[in-house]
Design an enzyme around this catalytic site. Structure first.
Site, PDB file in Angstrom:
ATOM      1  CG  LEU A   1       9.773 -16.911  -3.491  1.00 16.70           C
ATOM      2  CD1 LEU A   1       9.308 -16.906  -2.046  1.00 16.70           C
ATOM      3  CD2 LEU A   1      10.307 -15.519  -3.861  1.00 16.70           C
TER       4      LEU A   1
ATOM      5  CG  HIS B   1       0.295   2.193  -9.412  1.00 14.65           C
ATOM      6  ND1 HIS B   1       0.028   1.762  -8.134  1.00 14.65           N
ATOM      7  CD2 HIS B   1      -0.779   2.939  -9.794  1.00 14.65           C
ATOM      8  CE1 HIS B   1      -1.151   2.219  -7.751  1.00 14.65           C
ATOM      9  NE2 HIS B   1      -1.651   2.943  -8.731  1.00 14.65           N
TER      10      HIS B   1
ATOM     11  NE  ARG C   1      -7.141   1.856  -6.572  1.00 16.50           N
ATOM     12  CZ  ARG C   1      -6.041   2.055  -5.875  1.00 16.50           C
ATOM     13  NH1 ARG C   1      -4.967   2.513  -6.456  1.00 16.50           N
ATOM     14  NH2 ARG C   1      -6.012   1.793  -4.581  1.00 16.50           N
TER      15      ARG C   1
ATOM     16  CD1 TRP D   1     -12.433  -5.284 -10.650  1.00  9.66           C
ATOM     17  CD2 TRP D   1     -11.444  -4.499 -12.495  1.00  9.66           C
ATOM     18  NE1 TRP D   1     -11.705  -6.320 -11.208  1.00  9.66           N
ATOM     19  CE2 TRP D   1     -11.095  -5.860 -12.341  1.00  9.66           C
ATOM     20  CE3 TRP D   1     -10.923  -3.797 -13.587  1.00  9.66           C
ATOM     21  CZ2 TRP D   1     -10.267  -6.533 -13.245  1.00  9.66           C
ATOM     22  CZ3 TRP D   1     -10.094  -4.469 -14.483  1.00  9.66           C
ATOM     23  CH2 TRP D   1      -9.775  -5.819 -14.309  1.00  9.66           C
TER      24      TRP D   1
ATOM     25  CG  ASP E   1      -2.070   0.942   1.114  1.00  9.00           C
ATOM     26  OD1 ASP E   1      -2.298   1.477   0.004  1.00  9.00           O
ATOM     27  OD2 ASP E   1      -2.751   1.178   2.125  1.00  9.00           O
ATOM     28  N   GLY E   2       0.337   2.320  -0.592  1.00 12.08           N
ATOM     29  CA  GLY E   2       0.996   3.628  -0.503  1.00 12.08           C
ATOM     30  C   GLY E   2       1.634   4.114  -1.794  1.00 12.08           C
ATOM     31  CG  ASN E   3       2.242   1.521  -5.151  1.00 13.84           C
ATOM     32  OD1 ASN E   3       3.116   1.338  -4.315  1.00 13.84           O
ATOM     33  ND2 ASN E   3       1.785   0.570  -5.945  1.00 13.84           N
TER      34      ASN E   3
ATOM     35  CB  ILE F   1      -6.779  -7.645   6.430  1.00 16.80           C
ATOM     36  CG1 ILE F   1      -8.189  -8.022   6.846  1.00 16.80           C
ATOM     37  CG2 ILE F   1      -5.816  -7.802   7.565  1.00 16.80           C
ATOM     38  CD1 ILE F   1      -8.300  -9.504   7.200  1.00 16.80           C
ATOM     39  CB  SER F   2      -7.953  -4.005   2.249  1.00 14.34           C
ATOM     40  OG  SER F   2      -7.702  -2.821   2.961  1.00 14.34           O
TER      41      SER F   2
ATOM     42  NE  ARG G   1      -3.127  -1.571   4.146  1.00  8.68           N
ATOM     43  CZ  ARG G   1      -4.381  -1.658   3.709  1.00  8.68           C
ATOM     44  NH1 ARG G   1      -5.180  -2.576   4.183  1.00  8.68           N
ATOM     45  NH2 ARG G   1      -4.832  -0.826   2.796  1.00  8.68           N
TER      46      ARG G   1
ATOM     47  CB  THR H   1     -12.762  -8.137  -6.314  1.00  8.38           C
ATOM     48  OG1 THR H   1     -12.721  -8.130  -4.879  1.00  8.38           O
ATOM     49  CG2 THR H   1     -12.356  -9.521  -6.798  1.00  8.38           C
TER      50      THR H   1
HETATM   51  C1  FPP Z   1      -1.796   0.214  -3.540  1.00  3.29           C
HETATM   52  O1  FPP Z   1      -1.387   1.550  -3.533  1.00  3.29           O
HETATM   53  C2  FPP Z   1      -1.289  -0.433  -4.750  1.00  3.29           C
HETATM   54  C3  FPP Z   1      -2.073  -0.975  -5.730  1.00  3.29           C
HETATM   55  C4  FPP Z   1      -3.527  -1.022  -5.659  1.00  3.29           C
HETATM   56  C5  FPP Z   1      -1.476  -1.534  -6.949  1.00  3.29           C
HETATM   57  C6  FPP Z   1      -0.242  -2.312  -6.698  1.00  3.29           C
HETATM   58  C7  FPP Z   1       0.289  -2.801  -7.944  1.00  3.29           C
HETATM   59  C8  FPP Z   1       1.604  -2.902  -8.184  1.00  3.29           C
HETATM   60  C9  FPP Z   1       2.654  -2.537  -7.218  1.00  3.29           C
HETATM   61  C10 FPP Z   1       2.065  -3.431  -9.474  1.00  3.29           C
HETATM   62  C11 FPP Z   1       1.622  -4.820  -9.762  1.00  3.29           C
HETATM   63  C12 FPP Z   1       2.619  -5.463 -10.578  1.00  3.29           C
HETATM   64  C13 FPP Z   1       2.714  -6.774 -10.817  1.00  3.29           C
HETATM   65  C14 FPP Z   1       3.964  -7.293 -11.340  1.00  3.29           C
HETATM   66  C15 FPP Z   1       1.632  -7.731 -10.584  1.00  3.29           C
HETATM   67  P1  FPP Z   1      -2.485   2.698  -3.647  1.00  3.29           P
HETATM   68  O2  FPP Z   1      -2.597   3.085  -5.086  1.00  3.29           O
HETATM   69  O3  FPP Z   1      -3.753   2.246  -3.021  1.00  3.29           O
HETATM   70  O4  FPP Z   1      -1.784   3.819  -2.833  1.00  3.29           O
HETATM   71  P2  FPP Z   1      -2.501   4.969  -1.972  1.00  3.29           P
HETATM   72  O5  FPP Z   1      -3.261   4.282  -0.870  1.00  3.29           O
HETATM   73  O6  FPP Z   1      -1.344   5.755  -1.475  1.00  3.29           O
HETATM   74  O7  FPP Z   1      -3.374   5.740  -2.918  1.00  3.29           O
END
Ligand code: FPP
Length: 253
Positions: free
Chosen positions: A143, A49, A83, A81, A32-34, A208-209, A201, A78
Site C-alpha cells: 500500500l 484529533h 484554526r 491555518w 471529518d468530524g474529529n 469536497i473542500s 467523507r 491550506t
Molecule cells: C477534520 O475534523 C480533521 C482535521 C482537520 C485534522 C485531521 C488530522 C488528523 C486526523 C491527524 C493527522 C495525523 C497524521 C498522522 C498526518 P474537524 O476538526 O474539522 O472536525 P469538525 O468538523 O467536527 O470540527
C-alpha cells in the site's frame, strides 16, 4: 455470547460478499468530524484529533489487508491555518506521534509513505518525521499511504500552471496546444499516482473542500454519517461494498 457470535458471523458475511477482485485501487478520504466527536463527549477538540490519528492506523491496516494500492488521507488543508494556534500545534505534532508509534508496523506491512501538499512550510519536527518515514519506506511495494498535509486543490493546480509556464517559456504555440490533460496531470503533486476510484467523507458533510479537485473528476463519492474517530474497518468494507454496486461509466454508456 450469542451477540458476539452473531457479530462475528455478520462480519464474516460482509467479507464474504466483498468482491476481492474488484477492490478500488485508490481510496481517498476526507477525515471529518474529529472536533464534533470530541464535543459530543465534552472533551477538548484535540482529543478528537488524537482519536482520529488512531483511526488512521485502523484504516491503514484494513486497506493494506484488502490490497488497496493507494490510500490518500486529507490531514491538513491550506485553509486549516486559520484554526486556533494551539489546535494547529497539536495537529502538527500528530505525524510525529503517529510515525513514532506506527512506523515499524508500516515497514512490516510493506507500506510506502508519501505526501502531497506544501510540506516545506510545515514545522521542522513535522518535516523531519515525514522525511524519515518516506526514506525508510521508499522501497516498499505494498500500500502507498499518502498524507495530504498543507494541501489545497486550487493551490496545487496554480502551482502546476506556474511550472508549465516556466517549462513552456520558449515553446511554440503548437507545442503549447499539444499539451494534454495527461501531460498536465504530471505537473500535479499526485503526478506519480492514479486518480482515486473512491472518495469517502465522514461526518455527514457533503462537499469536497478543495480536496483533489482535478483528480476526483470520475471518482465515486460516498458520504458516511460517522465521525472520523468512530469510522472502522467494517465501515471501510461497507463503503467498498457500496462502491462495488455502482456502475462507473466515465462519461460513456
Ligand atoms: C477534520 O475534523 C480533521 C482535521 C482537520 C485534522 C485531521 C488530522 C488528523 C486526523 C491527524 C493527522 C495525523 C497524521 C498522522 C498526518 P474537524 O476538526 O474539522 O472536525 P469538525 O468538523 O467536527 O470540527
Amino acid at each position: 455470547m450469542f451477540k458476539i457470535f452473531k457479530k462475528n458471523n455478520d462480519r464474516q458475511a460482509r467479507l464474504d460478499t466483498l468482491d476481492l477482485h474488484h477492490i478500488p485501487e485508490h481510496i481517498a478520504i476526507i477525515m471529518d468530524g474529529n472536533g464534533r466527536w470530541a464535543k459530543q463527549r465534552k472533551m477538548p477538540r484535540i482529543k478528537g484529533h488524537y482519536q482520529g490519528m488512531e483511526t488512521i492506523k485502523t484504516i491503514t491496516r484494513a486497506a493494506s489487508d484488502l490490497n488497496v494500492k493507494y490510500l490518500t488521507l486529507y490531514a491538513f488543508s491550506t485553509e486549516n491555518w486559520s484554526r486556533p494556534q494551539e489546535e494547529i500545534n497539536y495537529i502538527m505534532g500528530l505525524p510525529v506521534n503517529f510515525l513514532n508509534t506506527f512506523l515499524p508496523e508500516l515497514i512490516e506491512k510493506n507500506v510506502r509513505v508519501e505526501t502531497i501538499g506544501f510540506i516545506d512550510e510545515l514545522p521542522t519536527k513535522t518535516i523531519q518525521a515525514i522525511e524519515e518515514a518516506k526514506l525508510k519506506t521508499a522501497d516498499n511495494t505494498g500500500l502507498t499511504l499518502i498524507f495530504a498535509i498543507n494541501y489545497g486543490g486550487r493551490a496545487e493546480i496554480m502551482h502546476g500552471i506556474q511550472n508549465v509556464i516556466k517549462n513552456y517559456k520558449h515553446a511554440s504555440d503548437s507545442d503549447i496546444e499539444q499539451l494534454t490533460e495527461k501531460d498536465f496531470s504530471k505537473y500535479l503533486m499526485t503526478g506519480a499516482f492514479p486518480d482515486p476510484d473512491l472518495l469517502i467523507r465522514t461526518s455527514g458533510e457533503q462537499r469536497i473542500s478543495n480536496f483533489l479537485i482535478w483528480q476526483l473528476s470520475y471518482s465515486e463519492f460516498i458520504f458516511n454519517e460517522k465521525m472520523w474517530p468512530d469510522f472502522n474497518d467494517e465501515d471501510l468494507k461497507a463503503c467498498i461494498k457500496t462502491y462495488q454496486s455502482r456502475q462507473r461509466r466515465f462519461g460513456g454508456l
